[in-house]
Scaffold this motif. Structure first.
Motif, short mmCIF file in Angstrom:
data_model
loop_
_atom_site.label_atom_id
_atom_site.label_comp_id
_atom_site.label_asym_id
_atom_site.label_seq_id
_atom_site.Cartn_x
_atom_site.Cartn_y
_atom_site.Cartn_z
N UNK A 151 1.60 10.54 36.43
CA UNK A 151 1.99 11.21 35.19
C UNK A 151 3.08 10.36 34.55
N UNK A 152 2.97 10.11 33.24
CA UNK A 152 3.87 9.20 32.57
C UNK A 152 5.20 9.84 32.22
N UNK A 153 6.29 9.19 32.59
CA UNK A 153 7.62 9.70 32.24
C UNK A 153 7.81 9.72 30.73
N UNK A 154 7.21 8.75 30.03
CA UNK A 154 7.28 8.75 28.58
C UNK A 154 6.55 9.95 28.00
N UNK A 155 5.38 10.24 28.53
CA UNK A 155 4.60 11.38 28.06
C UNK A 155 5.36 12.68 28.28
N UNK A 156 6.00 12.81 29.43
CA UNK A 156 6.81 14.00 29.71
C UNK A 156 7.96 14.10 28.70
N UNK A 157 8.61 12.99 28.43
CA UNK A 157 9.75 12.98 27.50
C UNK A 157 9.32 13.38 26.09
N UNK A 158 8.23 12.76 25.61
CA UNK A 158 7.75 13.06 24.26
C UNK A 158 7.31 14.52 24.16
N UNK A 159 6.72 15.04 25.23
CA UNK A 159 6.26 16.43 25.25
C UNK A 159 7.42 17.39 24.98
N UNK A 166 17.97 10.31 22.42
CA UNK A 166 19.03 11.18 22.94
C UNK A 166 18.66 11.64 24.34
N UNK A 167 19.67 12.14 25.05
CA UNK A 167 19.43 12.69 26.38
C UNK A 167 18.89 14.11 26.26
N UNK A 168 18.13 14.58 27.24
CA UNK A 168 17.67 15.97 27.23
C UNK A 168 18.82 16.91 27.55
N UNK A 169 18.75 18.10 27.02
CA UNK A 169 19.68 19.15 27.45
C UNK A 169 19.31 19.57 28.87
N UNK A 174 15.05 20.62 32.82
CA UNK A 174 14.36 21.54 33.72
C UNK A 174 12.90 21.71 33.31
N UNK A 175 12.65 21.79 32.01
CA UNK A 175 11.28 21.88 31.51
C UNK A 175 10.49 20.62 31.85
N UNK A 176 11.12 19.46 31.71
CA UNK A 176 10.47 18.19 32.03
C UNK A 176 10.11 18.12 33.51
N UNK A 177 11.03 18.55 34.36
CA UNK A 177 10.74 18.58 35.80
C UNK A 177 9.57 19.52 36.11
#
Length: 547
Positions: A151-159, A166-169, A174-177
Motif C-alpha cells: 500500500x502506497x504511503x503517498x496514496x494514504x497521504x493524499x487520501x 503540511x504535516x497531518x494532525x 490516526x486515520x492514515x494508520x
C-alpha cells in the motif's frame, strides 16, 4: 442377460476412464533443477498436478498428458519482480508479455503509490475503491502472472490530507494508520514509499514511522525509494534505517543506487551500514535493476515545492515569470536539499527523453536534451520547463547517473533482489510510438546473461535464489519462490547458454531471449518461447491477510 450386459458396460467404461487418467498433467524430465535455496542444482524430474508441484524425483514410469524434455536446461521457480509498474499495463493487456518472456511469474506493485485506497476526490470512475478490490478486479479480468502490492504511503497521504505541504494532525495520522491496517488485512505486503516526489516529499520521518508501525502490526515490510539517492544519499539512508528500527519492521531499499558521479564512492558507506544493521539481526535488504541509467519523469528535475497541489497548479507555476525564475535558479544549483536529477545527470547529454503524450512532441523520443535544446533554439533548463507545459506536466526520461562498477558491487550483495521498475508491455501497436528504458524488457535476462554467464559476478544458483527464494522469504510468501513438493507450480525453464537481453536505449522494444517455458499455477503460459494466451494469475496476499 440385460443386467449382465449393463454391468459389463459399466466395468468397461471404468477401465477406459482409468486408462485415460494420467498421474500428472505435466512432467518436466531431465532438467537441471535449481530449487531457489541457492544450493547446487540436481538433475531430476518434476511432476505437476493441477496447480501444484506434486512430485520432484524420478518419474520414468509415471504417466502424463504432457512431457517436456528439459535436458541441459535450467528448471527454476518463477521469478519475482520486486518493483513492478505493471498495475496499469495489465489492465489493458493481461498477457504481461515483456515480463513473462523473462520468466516473471509474480509482479509486486506499490512504490509509493498504489491503486487504493481511493476517496471520493481520488476516484475517477474506477470499478474499485480499495487496494484489495483492485487486485480482485485485475485477476477477475484475467492476467498471466500472479500479482501483489504494497500500500502506497503517498496514496494514504493524499487520501487523508490531499497534496498539501503540511504535516497531518493527530486525528489525520490516526486515520492514515487505520487505512494502512485495512490494506494489510486486504493482503498488502506492507508499506511502500517514494520520497523524492511530491507530495511524498512532504512527509516527515515521524509520519513514516507511524505508518510503518501500523504495517508492522501485521508482520509487513517497509520498502522505500529513499529521500535521496544522490548528494544526500547518506542522510537518506540514515532516515530509512531510523524508520526501520523505530517501527521495528523489516525494511528494503527500492532500486539501491548512488546517483551522480560525485556520489559513486558513497555506495560502500551505505553497504557497510546495511551490513552493520543486519549483523544486529535487523532484516534490512535492497533491490535493484541491472543498468547504469535510471528512469523517471522529467518533473524530477524541478523542486518539490513547485509541484504542490494539482498538475494544473504545477503548470501555472511554470508559466508564472517570477516563479519560473525561482524554479530555474534551483534547477541550476548543485546545492539543493531535494533530489535534483538535472544536476545528478552531470550534463543534458546524459538525459534521454522517452515518452510524450502530445503527438507533435513525439519526434523528440529517444533524443538527448542537448539535441532537443539545439533543435528548439533554447537553453536546456528553459527547454525542460517549456516541454513540461506543452506535454501536460510530465515526460518520461532516462538519466545516466550510475557506474558499472557499482552495478556489479550491488549484485554481489547476498541480500539483493531485483525489480524492473517498469511496466510489462507487448512490443506491438501504439507502444512502439514511444521509447522506454530497456529495463522494461531486459532486467532479469540481463542478470542471468551478462552478469552471471558472461561476467560471472555471482553463480547461477545464487542468482536464482535472489530472483525467487530470497524475495519470497523476505515478504513471508507462502508456497512460492521455491521448487518444493506441495508448492504452487510457478516454474520457468530456460537455456543458460542463450538467455540474453536484447533491448537497448536506442532500440528498446525487443523481447529477451532464452526463456522457453513458463508455468503459472500449473498452467502453461509460455510454450517454446511463445505466449499461449493463458491468464491463470492470482492474488498473492501479504502476511496480514484476513479472508
Amino acid at each position: 442377460m440385460r443386467v449382465k450386459l449393463f454391468y459389463l458396460l459399466i466395468f468397461a467404461t471404468t477401465l477406459i476412464i482409468a486408462g485415460c487418467s494420467s498421474d500428472y498433467d505435466v512432467i518436466i524430465k531431465n532438467g537441471i533443477v535449481y530449487d531457489g535455496t541457492g544450493d547446487k542444482p540436481t538433475t531430476t524430474d518434476i511432476g505437476i498436478k493441477n496447480d501444484t508441484i506434486a512430485t520432484i524425483g524420478d518419474l520414468e514410469s509415471a504417466s502424463t498428458a504432457t512431457t517436456i524434455d528439459a535436458e541441459g536446461k535450467a528448471v527454476v521457480p518463477g521469478f519475482i519482480n520486486m518493483l513492478s509498474w505493471a498495475n496499469h499495463s495489465l489492465l489493458n493487456d493481461g498477457r504481461s508479455m515483456s515480463d513473462i518472456k523473462q520468466g516473471i511469474t509474480l509482479e509486486i506493485f506499490g512504490e509509493g503509490s498504489s491503486m487504493g485506497p481511493l476517496n471520493k476526490q481520488m476516484h475517477d470512475g474506477e470499478p474499485w475503491k480499495t487496494l484489495g478490490e483492485f487486485l480482485e478486479y485485475l485477476t477477475d479480468q484475467g492476467v498471466s502472472p500472479n500479482v501483489a502490492s504494497f500500500v502506497g504511503a503517498t496514496t494514504i497521504r493524499v487520501n487523508v490530507i490531499g497534496r498539501e505541504d503540511r504535516a497531518p494532525t493527530d486525528e489525520e495520522l490516526t486515520q492514515m494508520q487505520g487505512l494502512v491496517r485495512e490494506a494489510m488485512e486486504e493482503g498488502a505486503m506492507g508499506l511502500g514509499s517514494s520520497l523524492i516526489y511530491a507530495p511524498a516529499w512532504f512527509a516527515d520521518t515521524d509520519e513514516l514511522i507511524a505508518l510503518s508501525k501500523a504495517a508492522a502490526e501485521y508482520n509487513g515490510t517497509y520498502v522505500s525509494h529513499i529521500r535521496s539517492e544522490g548528494d544526500n544519499l547518506l542522510d537518506a539512508t540514515d532516515e530509512f534505517f531510523e524508520i526501520a528500527t523505530k517501527a521495528d519492521i523489516d525494511a528494503q531499499i527500492y532500486h539501491l543506487k548512488a546517483a551522480g558521479e560525485q556520489n559513486w564512492s558513497k555506495l560502500n558507506t551505505v553497504l557497510e551500514k546495511v551490513d552493520s544493521l543486519r549483523a544486529l539481526d535487523h532484516n534490512i535488504s535492497a533491490n535493484m535493476y541491472t543498468y547504469t541509467a535510471a528512469s523517471t519523469g522529467i518533473d524530477a528535475t524541478t523542486p518539490p515545492w513547485a509541484q504542490e497541489g494539482s498538475t494544473a497548479d504545477f503548470i501555472e507555476r511554470l508559466k508564472d515569470p517570477d516563479t519560473r525564475n525561482k524554479i530555474e535558479a534551483e534547477m541550476s544549483s548543485s546545492k539543493t536539499d531535494w533530489e535534483n536529477f538535472y544536476q545528478l545527470a552531470g550534463s543534458p547529454d546524459n538525459i534521454l527523453l522517452l515518452e510524450f503524450e502530445v503527438d507533435s512532441l513525439k519526434k523528440y523520443n529517444g533524443k538527448s536534451f542537448t539535441e532537443v535544446s539545439e533543435r528548439r533554439g533554447t537553453d536546456p533548463i528553459p527547454t525542460i520547463l517549456d516541454l513540461l507545459i506543452e506535454n501536460g506536466g510530465d515526460i518520461g526520461a532516462v538519466f545516466f547517473v550510475m557506474s558499472e562498477e557499482n552495478v556489479e558491487r550491488k549484485i554481489e550483495q547476498p541480500y539483493m533482489s531485483f525489480g524492473s521498475d517498469a511496466r510489462s508491455v507487448a512490443a506491438e501497436g501504439d507502444i512502439l510510438e514511444s521509447s522506454t528504458h530497456p529495463r522494461t524488457y531486459g532486467t532479469f535476462a540481463r542478470l542471468l546473461g551478462k552478469y552471471v554467464r558472461d561476467e560471472q559476478v555471482i553463480s547461477l544458483q545464487e542468482a536464482i535464489h535472489r530472483l525467487t527464494g530470497l524475495p519470497s522469504t523476505n515478504l513471508k510468501i507462502d508456497k512460492r519462490g521455491y521448487l518444493k513438493e506441495g508448492h504452487f507450480a510457478d516454474i520457468v525453464i530456460f537455456n543458460p547458454e542463450t538467455i540474453t537481453d536484447k533491448a537497448t536505449y536506442t532500440d528498446p522494444h525487443q523481447y529477451a531471449e532464452g526463456i522457453e517455458h513458463v508455468f503459472v499455477n500449473g498452467t502453461h503460459v509460455l510454450k517454446d518461447g511463445e505466449h499461449t494466451g493463458a491468464t491463470p494469475g492470482r492474488i498473492v496476499h501479504g502476511p496480514g491477510y484476513k479472508k
